[in-house]
Design a protein around this motif. Sequence first.
Motif, PDB file in Angstrom:
ATOM      1  N   GLN A  66       0.856  -1.179   0.000  1.00  0.00           N
ATOM      2  CA  GLN A  66       0.000   0.000   0.000  1.00  0.00           C
ATOM      3  C   GLN A  66       0.894   1.231   0.000  1.00  0.00           C
ATOM      4  N   ILE A  67       0.650   2.156  -0.923  1.00  0.00           N
ATOM      5  CA  ILE A  67       1.367   3.433  -0.930  1.00  0.00           C
ATOM      6  C   ILE A  67       0.343   4.541  -0.746  1.00  0.00           C
ATOM      7  N   LEU A  68       0.497   5.315   0.317  1.00  0.00           N
ATOM      8  CA  LEU A  68      -0.399   6.438   0.583  1.00  0.00           C
ATOM      9  C   LEU A  68       0.262   7.712   0.076  1.00  0.00           C
ATOM     10  N   LEU A  69      -0.425   8.426  -0.797  1.00  0.00           N
ATOM     11  CA  LEU A  69       0.054   9.698  -1.339  1.00  0.00           C
ATOM     12  C   LEU A  69      -0.798  10.832  -0.782  1.00  0.00           C
ATOM     13  N   TYR A  70      -0.129  11.882  -0.345  1.00  0.00           N
ATOM     14  CA  TYR A  70      -0.824  13.039   0.220  1.00  0.00           C
ATOM     15  C   TYR A  70      -0.311  14.298  -0.465  1.00  0.00           C
ATOM     16  N   GLY A  71      -1.222  15.036  -1.074  1.00  0.00           N
ATOM     17  CA  GLY A  71      -0.878  16.290  -1.749  1.00  0.00           C
ATOM     18  C   GLY A  71      -2.146  17.029  -2.125  1.00  0.00           C
ATOM     19  N   ASP A  72      -2.039  18.269  -2.490  1.00  0.00           N
ATOM     20  CA  ASP A  72      -3.214  19.086  -2.770  1.00  0.00           C
ATOM     21  C   ASP A  72      -3.961  18.596  -4.008  1.00  0.00           C
ATOM     22  N   ASN A  73      -5.231  18.232  -3.797  1.00  0.00           N
ATOM     23  CA  ASN A  73      -6.158  17.918  -4.897  1.00  0.00           C
ATOM     24  C   ASN A  73      -5.583  16.895  -5.886  1.00  0.00           C
ATOM     25  N   ILE A  74      -5.124  15.787  -5.362  1.00  0.00           N
ATOM     26  CA  ILE A  74      -4.535  14.768  -6.239  1.00  0.00           C
ATOM     27  C   ILE A  74      -5.514  13.662  -6.593  1.00  0.00           C
ATOM     28  N   SER A  75      -6.678  13.622  -5.952  1.00  0.00           N
ATOM     29  CA  SER A  75      -7.557  12.462  -6.125  1.00  0.00           C
ATOM     30  C   SER A  75      -8.140  12.347  -7.529  1.00  0.00           C
ATOM     31  N   SER A  76      -8.176  13.449  -8.265  1.00  0.00           N
ATOM     32  CA  SER A  76      -8.733  13.388  -9.623  1.00  0.00           C
ATOM     33  C   SER A  76      -7.702  12.935 -10.659  1.00  0.00           C
ATOM     34  N   SER A  77      -6.510  12.612 -10.212  1.00  0.00           N
ATOM     35  CA  SER A  77      -5.431  12.230 -11.128  1.00  0.00           C
ATOM     36  C   SER A  77      -5.666  10.842 -11.719  1.00  0.00           C
TER      37      SER A  77
END
Length: 616
Positions: free
Chosen positions: A43-54
């Motif tokens: 599992q890789i968790l990515l955290y950044g501004d407004n990335i979910s629509s990528s």
Amino acid sequence: MKRTFVLMTLLALLGLQHTVSASIIKKVAPSFWWADMKNPELQILLYGDNISSSDVSISSKDILLKDVVKQENPNYLILYMDLSEAAPQTFQITLKQGKKQTVVPYEIKQRKAAASKVEGFNAGDVLYLIMPDRFANGNPSNDVVPGMLEAKVDRNDPFARHGGDLAGIENNLDYLSNLGVTAIWLNPIQENDMKEGSYHGYAITDYYQVDRRLGSNEEFCKLVEQAHSKGMKVVMDMIFNHCGSENYLFKDMPSKDWFNFKGNYTQTSYKTASVQDIHASDYERKIAVDGWFTESMPDLNQRNRHVASYLIQSSIWWIEYAGINGIRQDTHPYADFDMMSQWCKAVTDEYPDFNIVGETWLNSNVLVSFWQKDSKLAAPRNSNLRTVMDFPLMEQMNKAFDEETTDWNGGLYRLYDYLTQDLVYADPMNLLVFLDNHDTSRFYLNEEATQNTERYKQALVFLLTTRGIPQIYYGTEILMAADKANGDGLLRCDFPGGWKNDPRNCFNEANRTPQQNEAFAYMQKLLQWRKGNEIIAKGGLKHFAPNKGIYVYERKYGNKSITVLMNGTDKTQTLDLAPYKEVLPATSAHDVLTDENINLDKDLTLPGRGILILEF
């Protein structure tokens, strides 16, 4: 175009994130992983501004991107990958939003040889518990780290940071080896970037980062390596029940179901006996397990599969990365039973000899036994938790050595009576036994009062010769004292001499009082004798009910044995040895404590509070 491609490739190889007018990735957890793990899922968790629509893609041809999970919060993406066929490599994770894209290099490392063969701690070990902020300050330059929320050091304030660190522990490894301990257990070292009270470590704000005021991740690896080189194991404290309120996962929650009660503070009752109480109401169970430990420690929801994977992976990452030998899991019964069981199994599947001890602070052996692996009381469920903490025995020991023993109650009879009930445990040898720790009054309550040193000596002998895995709290060897009634901060006092300008350096024999040196020498003799002693590490226990206040018990392994005789009265007592012949296989024996030969023909006289450890 060619220069742009070369630049992108160079940035990736340097481990830097390349963006083309896209969002910055603030966190990648874990930051790297390994090939050839038994469990191939990552599992890789990515955290950044407004990335979910990528749109997400990866450059590797032998890694399968199985799933891309969006959360309620658009600042998160959770990727699940299958590494079954993966070789060590660095590949690119590309997040594309229209014409904009973010490229995140990700490394899959080669595992070290025999990484899965980590040697866990066991009954042959003695754990020495250290609160890093209070043990020794080896690097004053990291006392205050700019930008961290608790920015002061005040050794006069028992609830402030004092400046102890990993370097201070490393500097004193020879002291610990000379004392005879075989494992060090560190209170939490992961980042606790909280506004106050961060010294104790139990409000984690980054699960993958050592607190910079203690040192770096690399310094922790070096500490583990140095401890191993001196024959000592390292046990790491972890907390899955809760995190700190300054953790980015709480301040900007992936979704409300990452935390119990949807992230709204609801106090736990602390009554975790309700978990196994067959009469408990649903409300009692829920408030105990899902309620928050404190408002500053939000309660994680381990029933959320993403939370479970995040926590499980974080522990495996530290084992693989640093080579630790064990984990002590804080507040174990406060977390979800099934997830914690899954975690214990995942760790031991990957590292078969690794050991985990759960903090099971319950008031009876029946309740504690429920949490041990293969407990019949929990069946058909199984906690898979090999070692549990024997808090009820701690309570008995803190009373037993102050009282006059009779043949039916009080004093050492308490210990005999308690051990007669060991049938409730699936494995009594895998119990952590201790006189005190960072949450309880110290066994030695008042260093200025004249205390009976025989109390201390009898307690140590019992602790280090009974069944189970002994744990000693730092400073016990020099009679450090504190009463919990005066506050937790004072239970965690600085070790004298751990700071450069301390008036006395108790790491050095010349600076200790005669009474401290007597206590140190007594513990040292026992610990060095115990080290590598298979009778204690593997032997069975046979005991006799106290007679004339004298408690007799044997530890036996193969054709070797030791027999302990302990007088729980203030009077000289003469014991007829005829009833004890089955644990006295010869007419004389060597006494470990005095190095004298003891005649066992017929009768034996023990002075008040006298002790013998007879080797056969």
